[in-house]
Design a protein around this motif. Structure first.
Motif, PDB file in Angstrom:
ATOM      1  N   VAL A   1     -52.283  15.933  34.170  1.00 55.51           N
ATOM      2  CA  VAL A   1     -51.888  14.812  33.313  1.00 55.51           C
ATOM      3  C   VAL A   1     -50.417  14.502  33.573  1.00 55.51           C
ATOM      4  CG1 VAL A   1     -51.592  14.015  30.937  1.00 55.51           C
ATOM      5  CG2 VAL A   1     -53.572  15.432  31.555  1.00 55.51           C
ATOM      6  N   GLN A   2     -50.125  13.225  33.766  1.00 53.80           N
ATOM      7  CA  GLN A   2     -48.741  12.812  33.956  1.00 53.80           C
ATOM      8  C   GLN A   2     -48.481  11.531  33.182  1.00 53.80           C
ATOM      9  OE1 GLN A   2     -47.468  12.071  38.016  1.00 53.80           O
ATOM     10  NE2 GLN A   2     -45.347  12.582  37.515  1.00 53.80           N
ATOM     11  N   LEU A   3     -47.387  11.530  32.427  1.00 51.92           N
ATOM     12  CA  LEU A   3     -46.952  10.363  31.667  1.00 51.92           C
ATOM     13  C   LEU A   3     -45.505  10.096  32.059  1.00 51.92           C
ATOM     14  CD1 LEU A   3     -48.346  11.389  28.170  1.00 51.92           C
ATOM     15  CD2 LEU A   3     -49.363   9.748  29.757  1.00 51.92           C
ATOM     16  N   VAL A   4     -45.209   8.884  32.512  1.00 58.84           N
ATOM     17  CA  VAL A   4     -43.871   8.546  32.975  1.00 58.84           C
ATOM     18  C   VAL A   4     -43.377   7.316  32.235  1.00 58.84           C
ATOM     19  CG1 VAL A   4     -42.443   7.947  34.945  1.00 58.84           C
ATOM     20  CG2 VAL A   4     -44.387   9.499  35.252  1.00 58.84           C
ATOM     21  N   GLU A   5     -42.350   7.525  31.394  1.00 56.29           N
ATOM     22  CA  GLU A   5     -41.774   6.436  30.620  1.00 56.29           C
ATOM     23  C   GLU A   5     -40.677   5.731  31.416  1.00 56.29           C
ATOM     24  OE1 GLU A   5     -42.404   9.868  27.574  1.00 56.29           O
ATOM     25  OE2 GLU A   5     -41.715   9.627  29.633  1.00 56.29           O
ATOM     26  N   SER A   6     -40.475   4.468  31.079  1.00 51.64           N
ATOM     27  CA  SER A   6     -39.386   3.681  31.657  1.00 51.64           C
ATOM     28  C   SER A   6     -39.024   2.559  30.702  1.00 51.64           C
ATOM     29  CB  SER A   6     -39.792   3.118  33.027  1.00 51.64           C
ATOM     30  OG  SER A   6     -40.907   2.257  32.891  1.00 51.64           O
ATOM     31  N   GLY A   7     -37.886   1.922  30.959  1.00 46.81           N
ATOM     32  CA  GLY A   7     -37.502   0.753  30.179  1.00 46.81           C
ATOM     33  C   GLY A   7     -36.413   0.984  29.159  1.00 46.81           C
ATOM     34  N   GLY A   8     -35.981   2.223  28.994  1.00 41.10           N
ATOM     35  CA  GLY A   8     -34.910   2.488  28.044  1.00 41.10           C
ATOM     36  C   GLY A   8     -33.577   1.957  28.539  1.00 41.10           C
ATOM     37  N   GLY A   9     -32.569   2.030  27.653  1.00 38.03           N
ATOM     38  CA  GLY A   9     -31.247   1.569  28.046  1.00 38.03           C
ATOM     39  C   GLY A   9     -30.362   1.354  26.853  1.00 38.03           C
TER      40      GLY A   9
ATOM     41  N   THR B   1     -58.549   5.186  29.159  1.00 35.30           N
ATOM     42  CA  THR B   1     -59.240   4.332  28.198  1.00 35.30           C
ATOM     43  C   THR B   1     -59.770   5.116  26.999  1.00 35.30           C
ATOM     44  OG1 THR B   1     -59.896   2.860  29.998  1.00 35.30           O
ATOM     45  CG2 THR B   1     -61.122   2.678  27.939  1.00 35.30           C
ATOM     46  N   ASN B   2     -60.133   6.362  27.226  1.00 35.99           N
ATOM     47  CA  ASN B   2     -60.853   7.131  26.205  1.00 35.99           C
ATOM     48  C   ASN B   2     -59.963   7.748  25.136  1.00 35.99           C
ATOM     49  OD1 ASN B   2     -63.073   6.549  27.741  1.00 35.99           O
ATOM     50  ND2 ASN B   2     -63.400   8.628  28.488  1.00 35.99           N
ATOM     51  N   TRP B   3     -58.643   7.683  25.317  1.00 31.84           N
ATOM     52  CA  TRP B   3     -57.779   8.487  24.475  1.00 31.84           C
ATOM     53  C   TRP B   3     -56.755   7.675  23.698  1.00 31.84           C
ATOM     54  CZ3 TRP B   3     -59.152  13.404  23.849  1.00 31.84           C
ATOM     55  CH2 TRP B   3     -60.062  13.915  24.763  1.00 31.84           C
ATOM     56  N   ARG B   4     -56.522   8.129  22.464  1.00 36.87           N
ATOM     57  CA  ARG B   4     -55.484   7.550  21.630  1.00 36.87           C
ATOM     58  C   ARG B   4     -54.128   7.834  22.261  1.00 36.87           C
ATOM     59  NH1 ARG B   4     -56.681   9.887  17.066  1.00 36.87           N
ATOM     60  NH2 ARG B   4     -55.070  11.487  17.014  1.00 36.87           N
ATOM     61  N   MET B   5     -53.254   6.848  22.229  1.00 35.68           N
ATOM     62  CA  MET B   5     -51.909   6.969  22.800  1.00 35.68           C
ATOM     63  C   MET B   5     -50.872   6.662  21.729  1.00 35.68           C
ATOM     64  SD  MET B   5     -52.409   7.771  25.982  1.00 35.68           S
ATOM     65  CE  MET B   5     -50.724   7.546  26.567  1.00 35.68           C
ATOM     66  N   SER B   6     -49.729   7.306  21.848  1.00 37.17           N
ATOM     67  CA  SER B   6     -48.684   7.139  20.840  1.00 37.17           C
ATOM     68  C   SER B   6     -47.298   7.111  21.467  1.00 37.17           C
ATOM     69  CB  SER B   6     -48.727   8.294  19.830  1.00 37.17           C
ATOM     70  OG  SER B   6     -49.976   8.380  19.180  1.00 37.17           O
TER      71      SER B   6
ATOM     72  N   VAL C   1     -34.392   9.357  21.963  1.00 41.59           N
ATOM     73  CA  VAL C   1     -35.214   9.483  23.163  1.00 41.59           C
ATOM     74  C   VAL C   1     -36.646   9.167  22.753  1.00 41.59           C
ATOM     75  CG1 VAL C   1     -36.038  10.983  25.001  1.00 41.59           C
ATOM     76  CG2 VAL C   1     -33.690  11.212  24.159  1.00 41.59           C
ATOM     77  N   TYR C   2     -37.270   8.261  23.480  1.00 41.25           N
ATOM     78  CA  TYR C   2     -38.624   7.823  23.160  1.00 41.25           C
ATOM     79  C   TYR C   2     -39.611   8.468  24.137  1.00 41.25           C
ATOM     80  CZ  TYR C   2     -36.966   4.432  19.779  1.00 41.25           C
ATOM     81  OH  TYR C   2     -36.399   3.843  18.665  1.00 41.25           O
ATOM     82  N   TYR C   3     -40.685   9.016  23.567  1.00 39.52           N
ATOM     83  CA  TYR C   3     -41.674   9.751  24.343  1.00 39.52           C
ATOM     84  C   TYR C   3     -43.055   9.120  24.212  1.00 39.52           C
ATOM     85  CZ  TYR C   3     -38.208  13.518  24.262  1.00 39.52           C
ATOM     86  OH  TYR C   3     -37.070  14.280  24.391  1.00 39.52           O
ATOM     87  N   CYS C   4     -43.756   9.120  25.297  1.00 34.29           N
ATOM     88  CA  CYS C   4     -45.163   8.730  25.353  1.00 34.29           C
ATOM     89  C   CYS C   4     -46.005   9.993  25.138  1.00 34.29           C
ATOM     90  CB  CYS C   4     -45.409   8.136  26.740  1.00 34.29           C
ATOM     91  SG  CYS C   4     -47.083   7.610  27.096  1.00 34.29           S
ATOM     92  N   TYR C   5     -47.117   9.861  24.414  1.00 36.24           N
ATOM     93  CA  TYR C   5     -47.945  11.025  24.096  1.00 36.24           C
ATOM     94  C   TYR C   5     -49.415  10.641  24.127  1.00 36.24           C
ATOM     95  CZ  TYR C   5     -50.052  14.784  21.340  1.00 36.24           C
ATOM     96  OH  TYR C   5     -50.838  15.823  20.921  1.00 36.24           O
ATOM     97  N   THR C   6     -50.224  11.548  24.702  1.00 37.16           N
ATOM     98  CA  THR C   6     -51.665  11.364  24.672  1.00 37.16           C
ATOM     99  C   THR C   6     -52.323  12.551  23.979  1.00 37.16           C
ATOM    100  OG1 THR C   6     -53.693  11.169  25.991  1.00 37.16           O
ATOM    101  CG2 THR C   6     -51.903  12.422  26.976  1.00 37.16           C
ATOM    102  N   THR C   7     -53.436  12.280  23.303  1.00 39.67           N
ATOM    103  CA  THR C   7     -54.177  13.347  22.641  1.00 39.67           C
ATOM    104  C   THR C   7     -55.165  14.023  23.587  1.00 39.67           C
ATOM    105  OG1 THR C   7     -55.745  11.671  21.856  1.00 39.67           O
ATOM    106  CG2 THR C   7     -54.005  12.335  20.341  1.00 39.67           C
ATOM    107  N   PHE C   8     -55.151  13.629  24.867  1.00 44.76           N
ATOM    108  CA  PHE C   8     -56.042  14.249  25.850  1.00 44.76           C
ATOM    109  C   PHE C   8     -55.877  15.764  25.858  1.00 44.76           C
ATOM    110  CE2 PHE C   8     -58.597  14.725  29.493  1.00 44.76           C
ATOM    111  CZ  PHE C   8     -57.950  15.558  30.402  1.00 44.76           C
ATOM    112  N   GLN C   9     -57.001  16.484  25.839  1.00 48.51           N
ATOM    113  CA  GLN C   9     -57.016  17.955  25.786  1.00 48.51           C
ATOM    114  C   GLN C   9     -56.163  18.424  24.615  1.00 48.51           C
ATOM    115  OE1 GLN C   9     -56.049  19.280  29.796  1.00 48.51           O
ATOM    116  NE2 GLN C   9     -58.214  19.317  30.305  1.00 48.51           N
ATOM    117  N   TYR C  10     -55.172  19.206  24.835  1.00 49.94           N
ATOM    118  CA  TYR C  10     -54.333  19.712  23.745  1.00 49.94           C
ATOM    119  C   TYR C  10     -53.097  18.859  23.522  1.00 49.94           C
ATOM    120  CZ  TYR C  10     -57.399  23.651  24.519  1.00 49.94           C
ATOM    121  OH  TYR C  10     -58.512  24.448  24.672  1.00 49.94           O
TER     122      TYR C  10
END
Length: 116
Positions: free
Chosen positions: A1-9, A29-34, A94-103
């Motif tokens: 699993v890899q999540l890469v944020e961008s757009g801050g400043g 598609t299957n997972w809630r994102m936050s 600092v803003y983080y992307c998070y998925t509920t995938f697995q743990y």
């Protein structure tokens, strides 16, 4: 699993930013994102959540950002977004992307600084 944020400043109070999160390694598609954020000296807090439903998507926001932030997702691009308008100094974090995938899995974060 890899999540890469961008757009801050750095942005002035009242300004706007759009954060992006590119996801890979799971069926997006299957997972809630936050989006979460963490300000210096404070605990990480939930900003916004988006889930896929039968009829479309469902969103939820922290009271502090309701009416100013909009979370969205593009399942075809495996991407999550956070449109942030009317930014305030207290949105600095600092803003983080998070998925509920697995743990659960986190991105590395992107810094947002709201200052004049």
């Amino acid at each position: 699993v890899q999540l890469v944020e961008s757009g801050g400043g750095l942005v002035q109070p009242g300004g706007s930013l759009r954060l992006s999160c590119a996801a890979s390694g799971f069926t997006f598609t299957n997972w809630r994102m936050s989006w979460y954020r963490q300000a210096p000296g404070k605990e990480r807090e939930l900003v916004a959540t988006i889930s896929n439903t039968v009829t479309g998507s469902s969103t939820d926001y922290a009271d502090s950002v309701k009416g100013r932030f909009t979370i969205s997702r593009d399942n075809a691009k495996r991407s999550l977004y956070l449109q942030m308008n009317s930014l305030k100094p207290e949105d600095t974090a600092v803003y983080y992307c998070y998925t509920t995938f697995q743990y659960g899995a986190w991105g590395q974060g992107t810094q947002v600084t709201v200052s004049s």
